[in-house]
Design a protein around this motif. Structure first.
Motif, PDB file in Angstrom:
ATOM      1  N   ARG A   3       0.833  -1.193   0.000  1.00 36.71           N
ATOM      2  CA  ARG A   3       0.000   0.000   0.000  1.00 36.71           C
ATOM      3  C   ARG A   3       0.868   1.243   0.000  1.00 36.71           C
ATOM      4  NH1 ARG A   3      -3.776  -1.905   4.978  1.00 36.71           N
ATOM      5  NH2 ARG A   3      -4.893  -3.557   3.899  1.00 36.71           N
ATOM      6  N   LEU A   4       0.315   2.295  -0.543  1.00 39.96           N
ATOM      7  CA  LEU A   4       0.945   3.603  -0.572  1.00 39.96           C
ATOM      8  C   LEU A   4      -0.124   4.596  -0.145  1.00 39.96           C
ATOM      9  CD1 LEU A   4       3.274   5.518  -1.635  1.00 39.96           C
ATOM     10  CD2 LEU A   4       2.059   5.480  -3.807  1.00 39.96           C
ATOM     11  N   ALA A   5       0.276   5.646   0.552  1.00 43.13           N
ATOM     12  CA  ALA A   5      -0.699   6.652   0.974  1.00 43.13           C
ATOM     13  C   ALA A   5      -0.245   8.030   0.529  1.00 43.13           C
ATOM     14  CB  ALA A   5      -0.872   6.621   2.493  1.00 43.13           C
ATOM     15  N   THR A   6      -1.220   8.879   0.223  1.00 43.17           N
ATOM     16  CA  THR A   6      -0.939  10.260  -0.143  1.00 43.17           C
ATOM     17  C   THR A   6      -1.840  11.188   0.672  1.00 43.17           C
ATOM     18  OG1 THR A   6      -2.529  10.175  -1.989  1.00 43.17           O
ATOM     19  CG2 THR A   6      -0.215   9.726  -2.504  1.00 43.17           C
ATOM     20  N   SER A   7      -1.296  12.357   0.995  1.00 43.00           N
ATOM     21  CA  SER A   7      -2.093  13.387   1.649  1.00 43.00           C
ATOM     22  C   SER A   7      -2.180  14.561   0.689  1.00 43.00           C
ATOM     23  CB  SER A   7      -1.460  13.808   2.972  1.00 43.00           C
ATOM     24  OG  SER A   7      -0.169  14.357   2.754  1.00 43.00           O
ATOM     25  N   SER A   8      -3.160  15.442   0.913  1.00 40.59           N
ATOM     26  CA  SER A   8      -3.404  16.463  -0.087  1.00 40.59           C
ATOM     27  C   SER A   8      -3.905  17.774   0.510  1.00 40.59           C
ATOM     28  CB  SER A   8      -4.447  15.934  -1.080  1.00 40.59           C
ATOM     29  OG  SER A   8      -4.765  16.898  -2.042  1.00 40.59           O
ATOM     30  N   PHE A   9      -3.692  18.828  -0.273  1.00 47.23           N
ATOM     31  CA  PHE A   9      -4.248  20.126   0.088  1.00 47.23           C
ATOM     32  C   PHE A   9      -5.756  20.148  -0.069  1.00 47.23           C
ATOM     33  CE2 PHE A   9       0.164  21.465  -0.540  1.00 47.23           C
ATOM     34  CZ  PHE A   9       0.336  22.233   0.592  1.00 47.23           C
ATOM     35  N   ASP A  10      -6.338  19.117  -0.738  1.00 47.93           N
ATOM     36  CA  ASP A  10      -7.804  19.053  -0.860  1.00 47.93           C
ATOM     37  C   ASP A  10      -8.451  18.430   0.376  1.00 47.93           C
ATOM     38  OD1 ASP A  10      -7.481  16.299  -1.092  1.00 47.93           O
ATOM     39  OD2 ASP A  10      -8.296  16.170  -3.116  1.00 47.93           O
ATOM     40  N   LYS A  11      -7.668  18.258   1.457  1.00 47.29           N
ATOM     41  CA  LYS A  11      -8.128  17.791   2.768  1.00 47.29           C
ATOM     42  C   LYS A  11      -8.419  16.294   2.816  1.00 47.29           C
ATOM     43  CE  LYS A  11     -10.312  22.274   3.240  1.00 47.29           C
ATOM     44  NZ  LYS A  11     -11.577  22.968   3.265  1.00 47.29           N
ATOM     45  N   THR A  12      -7.866  15.528   1.883  1.00 40.39           N
ATOM     46  CA  THR A  12      -8.094  14.088   1.860  1.00 40.39           C
ATOM     47  C   THR A  12      -6.812  13.306   2.099  1.00 40.39           C
ATOM     48  OG1 THR A  12      -7.713  13.864  -0.527  1.00 40.39           O
ATOM     49  CG2 THR A  12      -9.985  14.320   0.187  1.00 40.39           C
ATOM     50  N   VAL A  13      -7.007  12.055   2.489  1.00 37.76           N
ATOM     51  CA  VAL A  13      -5.948  11.057   2.568  1.00 37.76           C
ATOM     52  C   VAL A  13      -6.408   9.907   1.682  1.00 37.76           C
ATOM     53  CG1 VAL A  13      -4.771   9.392   4.071  1.00 37.76           C
ATOM     54  CG2 VAL A  13      -5.250  11.701   4.905  1.00 37.76           C
ATOM     55  N   ARG A  14      -5.517   9.424   0.833  1.00 30.84           N
ATOM     56  CA  ARG A  14      -5.858   8.295  -0.039  1.00 30.84           C
ATOM     57  C   ARG A  14      -4.858   7.169   0.182  1.00 30.84           C
ATOM     58  NH1 ARG A  14      -9.571   9.951  -4.077  1.00 30.84           N
ATOM     59  NH2 ARG A  14      -9.623  12.203  -4.288  1.00 30.84           N
ATOM     60  N   VAL A  15      -5.383   5.956   0.194  1.00 31.56           N
ATOM     61  CA  VAL A  15      -4.549   4.760   0.280  1.00 31.56           C
ATOM     62  C   VAL A  15      -4.680   4.044  -1.061  1.00 31.56           C
ATOM     63  CG1 VAL A  15      -4.146   2.575   1.475  1.00 31.56           C
ATOM     64  CG2 VAL A  15      -4.867   4.591   2.775  1.00 31.56           C
ATOM     65  N   TRP A  16      -3.532   3.707  -1.638  1.00 29.05           N
ATOM     66  CA  TRP A  16      -3.466   3.134  -2.975  1.00 29.05           C
ATOM     67  C   TRP A  16      -2.915   1.716  -2.946  1.00 29.05           C
ATOM     68  CZ3 TRP A  16      -5.178   6.502  -6.752  1.00 29.05           C
ATOM     69  CH2 TRP A  16      -5.246   7.851  -6.402  1.00 29.05           C
ATOM     70  N   ASP A  17      -3.322   0.921  -3.908  1.00 27.83           N
ATOM     71  CA  ASP A  17      -2.781  -0.422  -4.121  1.00 27.83           C
ATOM     72  C   ASP A  17      -1.534  -0.274  -4.989  1.00 27.83           C
ATOM     73  OD1 ASP A  17      -2.167  -3.001  -4.919  1.00 27.83           O
ATOM     74  OD2 ASP A  17      -4.215  -3.526  -5.432  1.00 27.83           O
ATOM     75  N   VAL A  18      -0.374  -0.668  -4.466  1.00 22.91           N
ATOM     76  CA  VAL A  18       0.892  -0.515  -5.185  1.00 22.91           C
ATOM     77  C   VAL A  18       0.875  -1.307  -6.503  1.00 22.91           C
ATOM     78  CG1 VAL A  18       3.372  -0.986  -5.083  1.00 22.91           C
ATOM     79  CG2 VAL A  18       2.218   0.002  -3.116  1.00 22.91           C
ATOM     80  N   ASP A  19       0.241  -2.473  -6.503  1.00 19.68           N
ATOM     81  CA  ASP A  19       0.209  -3.299  -7.706  1.00 19.68           C
ATOM     82  C   ASP A  19      -0.735  -2.756  -8.770  1.00 19.68           C
ATOM     83  OD1 ASP A  19       2.051  -5.073  -6.610  1.00 19.68           O
ATOM     84  OD2 ASP A  19       0.457  -6.236  -5.627  1.00 19.68           O
ATOM     85  N   ASN A  20      -1.630  -1.862  -8.390  1.00 19.61           N
ATOM     86  CA  ASN A  20      -2.588  -1.261  -9.320  1.00 19.61           C
ATOM     87  C   ASN A  20      -2.663   0.233  -9.004  1.00 19.61           C
ATOM     88  OD1 ASN A  20      -4.624  -0.675 -11.085  1.00 19.61           O
ATOM     89  ND2 ASN A  20      -6.176  -1.922 -10.072  1.00 19.61           N
TER      90      ASN A  20
END
Length: 151
Positions: A3-20
């Motif tokens: 998993r990979l996670a990103t934070s943003s100035f749009d006030k969200t946190v997203r968790v991503w699937d590294v394989d996709n």
């Protein structure tokens, strides 16, 4: 952990699937300001933490997509203690707070910087914490015997 996670100035946190990488596993909303920092808990694969520019810290469950806890204390950077994840180092202004992850109690308030802290980083043992600001780098000893002292 795939998993990979990103934070943003749009006030969200997203968790991503590294394989996709085009597929977001979760999008967390609830912060009222830009998300400045986030970190995965070192041994609780379901737990991710984020802080926003208003000083709000949120603990998120990746599996069920909910916010499990909200507290105050970090505005720029925060990091879980390696290995055990017992503490969370959260920087706000020129102070680093060491928070107990279970109780949210502030265990230490590390003072010594005169400028805003830009980054915090634990050593692999989880006993030393470095904090960096424009004016200095400080290394704090959080191990037994000299708890919370600047080395």
């Amino acid at each position: 952990m795939p998993r990979l996670a990103t934070s943003s100035f749009d006030k969200t946190v997203r968790v991503w699937d590294v394989d996709n990488p085009g597929y977001s596993l979760r999008t967390f909303t609830g912060h009222s300001a830009s998300v400045m920092s986030l970190d995965f808990h070192p041994n609780k694969e379901d737990l991710i933490c984020s802080c926003d520019s208003d000083g709000e810290i949120r603990y998120w469950s990746i599996n069920n997509g909910s916010c499990s806890r909200v507290s105050k204390g970090g505005t720029t950077k925060m990091r879980f203690q390696p290995r055990l994840g017992r503490y969370l180092a959260a920087a706000a202004g020129n102070i680093v707070s060491i928070l107990d992850v279970e109780t949210q109690a502030c265990r230490y308030s590390l003072k010594g910087h005169t400028k805003t802290i830009d980054s915090v980083c634990w050593d692999p043992s989880g006993e030393l914490l470095a904090s960096v600001s424009e004016d200095s780098v400080r290394v704090w000893n959080l191990g037994t015997g000299t708890d919370g002292e600047c080395s």
